[in-house]
Motif scaffolding. Structure first.
Motif, PDB file in Angstrom:
ATOM      1  N   GLY A 199       0.849  -1.182   0.000  1.00 56.71           N
ATOM      2  CA  GLY A 199       0.000   0.000   0.000  1.00 56.71           C
ATOM      3  C   GLY A 199       0.880   1.225   0.000  1.00 56.71           C
ATOM      4  N   TYR A 200       1.372   1.620  -1.180  1.00 54.55           N
ATOM      5  CA  TYR A 200       2.365   2.689  -1.238  1.00 54.55           C
ATOM      6  C   TYR A 200       1.723   3.978  -1.751  1.00 54.55           C
ATOM      7  CZ  TYR A 200       7.010   4.728  -1.361  1.00 54.55           C
ATOM      8  OH  TYR A 200       8.114   5.513  -1.110  1.00 54.55           O
ATOM      9  N   GLY A 201       0.761   4.482  -0.959  1.00 55.08           N
ATOM     10  CA  GLY A 201       0.232   5.815  -1.203  1.00 55.08           C
ATOM     11  C   GLY A 201       0.947   6.807  -0.309  1.00 55.08           C
ATOM     12  N   ALA A 202       0.214   7.845   0.118  1.00 50.79           N
ATOM     13  CA  ALA A 202       0.828   8.876   0.945  1.00 50.79           C
ATOM     14  C   ALA A 202       1.309   8.314   2.278  1.00 50.79           C
ATOM     15  CB  ALA A 202      -0.168  10.014   1.167  1.00 50.79           C
ATOM     16  N   ILE A 203       0.516   7.421   2.887  1.00 44.16           N
ATOM     17  CA  ILE A 203       0.924   6.855   4.172  1.00 44.16           C
ATOM     18  C   ILE A 203       2.092   5.899   3.989  1.00 44.16           C
ATOM     19  CG2 ILE A 203       0.194   5.334   6.056  1.00 44.16           C
ATOM     20  CD1 ILE A 203      -2.556   6.663   5.899  1.00 44.16           C
ATOM     21  N   GLY A 204       2.038   5.057   2.972  1.00 46.71           N
ATOM     22  CA  GLY A 204       3.147   4.145   2.711  1.00 46.71           C
ATOM     23  C   GLY A 204       4.449   4.881   2.478  1.00 46.71           C
ATOM     24  N   SER A 205       4.375   5.988   1.727  1.00 46.01           N
ATOM     25  CA  SER A 205       5.571   6.793   1.483  1.00 46.01           C
ATOM     26  C   SER A 205       6.077   7.420   2.781  1.00 46.01           C
ATOM     27  CB  SER A 205       5.241   7.888   0.462  1.00 46.01           C
ATOM     28  OG  SER A 205       6.355   8.726   0.238  1.00 46.01           O
ATOM     29  N   ALA A 206       5.154   7.871   3.635  1.00 47.55           N
ATOM     30  CA  ALA A 206       5.555   8.455   4.920  1.00 47.55           C
ATOM     31  C   ALA A 206       6.210   7.404   5.817  1.00 47.55           C
ATOM     32  CB  ALA A 206       4.349   9.075   5.614  1.00 47.55           C
ATOM     33  N   ILE A 207       5.740   6.165   5.734  1.00 51.20           N
ATOM     34  CA  ILE A 207       6.374   5.089   6.496  1.00 51.20           C
ATOM     35  C   ILE A 207       7.816   4.903   6.033  1.00 51.20           C
ATOM     36  CG2 ILE A 207       6.366   2.595   6.911  1.00 51.20           C
ATOM     37  CD1 ILE A 207       3.268   2.771   6.812  1.00 51.20           C
ATOM     38  N   GLU A 208       8.022   4.906   4.728  1.00 56.56           N
ATOM     39  CA  GLU A 208       9.390   4.751   4.237  1.00 56.56           C
ATOM     40  C   GLU A 208      10.272   5.917   4.676  1.00 56.56           C
ATOM     41  OE1 GLU A 208      12.016   3.485   0.338  1.00 56.56           O
ATOM     42  OE2 GLU A 208       9.891   3.977   0.049  1.00 56.56           O
ATOM     43  N   ASP A 209       9.701   7.144   4.710  1.00 56.88           N
ATOM     44  CA  ASP A 209      10.467   8.287   5.216  1.00 56.88           C
ATOM     45  C   ASP A 209      11.044   7.984   6.595  1.00 56.88           C
ATOM     46  OD1 ASP A 209       9.799   9.799   2.991  1.00 56.88           O
ATOM     47  OD2 ASP A 209       8.193  10.905   3.995  1.00 56.88           O
ATOM     48  N   ARG A 210      10.232   7.359   7.433  1.00 57.27           N
ATOM     49  CA  ARG A 210      10.634   7.119   8.820  1.00 57.27           C
ATOM     50  C   ARG A 210      11.518   5.883   8.968  1.00 57.27           C
ATOM     51  NH1 ARG A 210       6.798  10.265   8.031  1.00 57.27           N
ATOM     52  NH2 ARG A 210       6.142  11.873   9.524  1.00 57.27           N
ATOM     53  N   LEU A 211      11.516   5.031   7.981  1.00 58.01           N
ATOM     54  CA  LEU A 211      12.412   3.878   8.001  1.00 58.01           C
ATOM     55  C   LEU A 211      13.841   4.258   7.601  1.00 58.01           C
ATOM     56  CD1 LEU A 211      10.182   1.153   6.278  1.00 58.01           C
ATOM     57  CD2 LEU A 211      10.943   1.146   8.663  1.00 58.01           C
ATOM     58  N   ALA A 212      13.978   5.372   6.890  1.00 58.41           N
ATOM     59  CA  ALA A 212      15.268   5.723   6.282  1.00 58.41           C
ATOM     60  C   ALA A 212      16.442   5.712   7.267  1.00 58.41           C
ATOM     61  CB  ALA A 212      15.146   7.082   5.588  1.00 58.41           C
ATOM     62  N   PRO A 213      16.324   6.222   8.499  1.00 55.44           N
ATOM     63  CA  PRO A 213      17.499   6.238   9.382  1.00 55.44           C
ATOM     64  C   PRO A 213      17.825   4.893  10.032  1.00 55.44           C
ATOM     65  CG  PRO A 213      15.844   7.895  10.027  1.00 55.44           C
ATOM     66  CD  PRO A 213      15.187   6.925   9.106  1.00 55.44           C
ATOM     67  N   PHE A 214      17.030   3.873   9.805  1.00 60.54           N
ATOM     68  CA  PHE A 214      17.171   2.637  10.589  1.00 60.54           C
ATOM     69  C   PHE A 214      18.020   1.559   9.905  1.00 60.54           C
ATOM     70  CE2 PHE A 214      13.810   4.743  12.803  1.00 60.54           C
ATOM     71  CZ  PHE A 214      13.991   4.372  14.116  1.00 60.54           C
ATOM     72  N   GLU A 215      18.685   1.921   8.849  1.00 56.13           N
ATOM     73  CA  GLU A 215      19.660   1.031   8.211  1.00 56.13           C
ATOM     74  C   GLU A 215      19.049  -0.295   7.773  1.00 56.13           C
ATOM     75  OE1 GLU A 215      23.366   0.725  10.366  1.00 56.13           O
ATOM     76  OE2 GLU A 215      23.066   2.706  11.261  1.00 56.13           O
ATOM     77  N   CYS A 216      17.826  -0.222   7.224  1.00 51.41           N
ATOM     78  CA  CYS A 216      17.208  -1.433   6.683  1.00 51.41           C
ATOM     79  C   CYS A 216      18.001  -1.914   5.477  1.00 51.41           C
ATOM     80  CB  CYS A 216      15.760  -1.160   6.275  1.00 51.41           C
ATOM     81  SG  CYS A 216      14.681  -0.692   7.644  1.00 51.41           S
ATOM     82  N   ALA A 217      18.064  -3.208   5.316  1.00 50.70           N
ATOM     83  CA  ALA A 217      18.792  -3.764   4.178  1.00 50.70           C
ATOM     84  C   ALA A 217      18.086  -3.438   2.870  1.00 50.70           C
ATOM     85  CB  ALA A 217      18.925  -5.274   4.337  1.00 50.70           C
ATOM     86  N   ARG A 218      16.758  -3.399   2.909  1.00 51.26           N
ATOM     87  CA  ARG A 218      15.997  -3.189   1.676  1.00 51.26           C
ATOM     88  C   ARG A 218      14.583  -2.764   2.049  1.00 51.26           C
ATOM     89  NH1 ARG A 218      13.346  -7.945  -1.947  1.00 51.26           N
ATOM     90  NH2 ARG A 218      12.745  -6.717  -3.779  1.00 51.26           N
ATOM     91  N   VAL A 219      14.002  -1.868   1.272  1.00 52.13           N
ATOM     92  CA  VAL A 219      12.580  -1.546   1.377  1.00 52.13           C
ATOM     93  C   VAL A 219      11.954  -1.789   0.005  1.00 52.13           C
ATOM     94  CG1 VAL A 219      10.828   0.209   1.834  1.00 52.13           C
ATOM     95  CG2 VAL A 219      12.933   0.168   3.196  1.00 52.13           C
ATOM     96  N   ALA A 220      10.986  -2.688  -0.044  1.00 52.25           N
ATOM     97  CA  ALA A 220      10.246  -2.952  -1.276  1.00 52.25           C
ATOM     98  C   ALA A 220       8.852  -2.359  -1.136  1.00 52.25           C
ATOM     99  CB  ALA A 220      10.167  -4.452  -1.544  1.00 52.25           C
ATOM    100  N   ARG A 221       8.273  -1.940  -2.250  1.00 56.65           N
ATOM    101  CA  ARG A 221       7.003  -1.220  -2.251  1.00 56.65           C
ATOM    102  C   ARG A 221       6.013  -1.914  -3.168  1.00 56.65           C
ATOM    103  NH1 ARG A 221      11.325   0.881  -3.741  1.00 56.65           N
ATOM    104  NH2 ARG A 221      12.532   2.212  -2.342  1.00 56.65           N
ATOM    105  N   VAL A 222       4.759  -1.997  -2.698  1.00 62.39           N
ATOM    106  CA  VAL A 222       3.707  -2.625  -3.495  1.00 62.39           C
ATOM    107  C   VAL A 222       2.475  -1.726  -3.470  1.00 62.39           C
ATOM    108  CG1 VAL A 222       2.087  -4.565  -3.615  1.00 62.39           C
ATOM    109  CG2 VAL A 222       4.498  -4.990  -3.144  1.00 62.39           C
ATOM    110  N   ALA A 223       1.865  -1.540  -4.619  1.00 66.19           N
ATOM    111  CA  ALA A 223       0.618  -0.790  -4.732  1.00 66.19           C
ATOM    112  C   ALA A 223      -0.283  -1.495  -5.738  1.00 66.19           C
ATOM    113  CB  ALA A 223       0.880   0.655  -5.142  1.00 66.19           C
ATOM    114  N   ARG A 224      -1.428  -0.901  -6.000  1.00 66.07           N
ATOM    115  CA  ARG A 224      -2.386  -1.522  -6.913  1.00 66.07           C
ATOM    116  C   ARG A 224      -1.790  -1.724  -8.304  1.00 66.07           C
ATOM    117  NH1 ARG A 224      -7.836   1.695  -7.299  1.00 66.07           N
ATOM    118  NH2 ARG A 224      -6.299   3.265  -7.936  1.00 66.07           N
ATOM    119  N   SER A 225      -0.993  -0.752  -8.744  1.00 67.17           N
ATOM    120  CA  SER A 225      -0.364  -0.858 -10.062  1.00 67.17           C
ATOM    121  C   SER A 225       1.085  -0.416  -9.969  1.00 67.17           C
ATOM    122  CB  SER A 225      -1.123  -0.013 -11.092  1.00 67.17           C
ATOM    123  OG  SER A 225      -1.225   1.329 -10.660  1.00 67.17           O
TER     124      SER A 225
END
Length: 317
Positions: free
Chosen positions: A148-174
């Motif tokens: 669910g990569y709309g406005a909220i999904g994008s905001a979640i990724e914003d907050r993940l950025a400092p946490f040194e995740c190995a990878r962030v993958a994104r899924v949406a309707r299209s």
């Protein structure tokens, strides 16, 4: 011409709202109480009471024969969809994009960190006066999948950025491209799920996403993965989730459930490895100022005859 505007806030609380006398509007306060503030037939702009459920949201719609705008204070519109059939052609339904991103993304991160780092276990240990030390999973080096990569999904990724995740993958309707990388379509979930340590649900509830997280979805999640739901309860098949939790194969952190509120005695309350918060993703101190800014902007545009923001559908004839 109808001029009533139904608001769930007192109009004097909303900074920047058009002056009623100058705009030719009548502001009516209604936050879902048993009595309507005026004749619904005179309502031109209806702001749906926040977090009051479908029955209250839809109650006046059948009598709102002259309404031109229905404005929700939620990102999702599923609670008003049962009443759309009552509306005349040309009514604009607007959501609250921009209001809940900060709070919901904050909670998604909080639930993720609390679950991984064992916070519920520590709270229980404190009650029992037990020192529960040991090694716990970190968010660092984890692979995260946002469904669910709309406005909220994008905001979640914003907050993940400092946490040194190995990878962030994104899924949406299209599928689409973003500056951060590709957004995959829902059809790619079977190949993405086995690689994710954390799966965060932030998708709207629709016929496509209802029951999306069923037995097959959960079975494809890797052993030890964490499911975080800040979307809507019915996105997840509760019975299938309880079965997976009981097996101990995955864990979950849920701000929303199906049913909701979760009744006493429901097996989800005591399933192993689950953390539950009571649908508080958007209901924080950040809500009111953002909601009121949205309403001031929308009503200013409405009075001026300008296009409104966040129009998710316009009723057809």
């Amino acid at each position: 011409m109808t001029t009533d505007v139904w608001l769930p806030f007192e109009p004097h609380e909303i900074q920047g709202i058009p002056e009623a006398s100058e705009a030719g509007l009548n502001y009516r306060f209604w936050d879902g109480g048993p009595e309507f503030p005026a004749d619904p037939a005179d309502c031109a702009f209806y702001v749906v009471p926040y977090m009051k459920g479908t029955e209250i949201a839809v109650r006046p719609l059948s009598a709102m024969t002259s309404v031109r705008v229905v404005q929700t204070l939620t990102a999702g519109i599923d609670h008003v969809e049962p009443g759309i059939g009552f509306l005349a052609p040309g009514v604009r339904l607007c959501n609250a994009r921009g209001v809940h991103e900060a709070s919901t993304a904050e909670l998604a991160l909080a639930l993720t960190l609390a679950s991984l780092r064992g916070i519920p276990r520590f709270v229980e240990g404190q009650r029992q006066e037990e020192w529960r030390s040991g090694f716990y999973p970190a968010l660092a080096d984890k692979s995260v999948l946002i469904v669910g990569y709309g406005a909220i999904g994008s905001a979640i990724e914003d907050r993940l950025a400092p946490f040194e995740c190995a990878r962030v993958a994104r899924v949406a309707r299209s599928a689409r491209a973003t500056e951060r990388g590709p957004v995959h379509p829902l059809a790619d979930l079977p190949s993405l799920l086995p690689e994710a340590d954390v799966v965060i649900l932030s998708t709207p509830l629709s016929e496509t996403t209802r029951g999306l997280v069923g037995a097959d979805f959960l079975a494809r999640m890797k052993d030890g993965a964490l499911l975080v739901n800040v979307a809507r309860g019915p996105v997840v098949d509760t019975k299938a989730l309880v079965a997976e939790l009981d097996s101990g194969r995955i864990t979950a952190a849920l701000d929303v459930t199906d049913p909701e509120p979760l009744p006493a005695g429901h097996p989800l309350w005591h399933a192993p490895g689950v953390l539950i918060s009571p649908h508080v993703g958007g209901s924080t101190s950040a809500f009111r100022p953002r909601a009121q800014r949205l309403l001031a902007a929308q009503l200013t545009k409405y009075v001026a005859g300008l296009p409104l923001d966040n129009v998710v559908l316009t009723t057809a004839s």
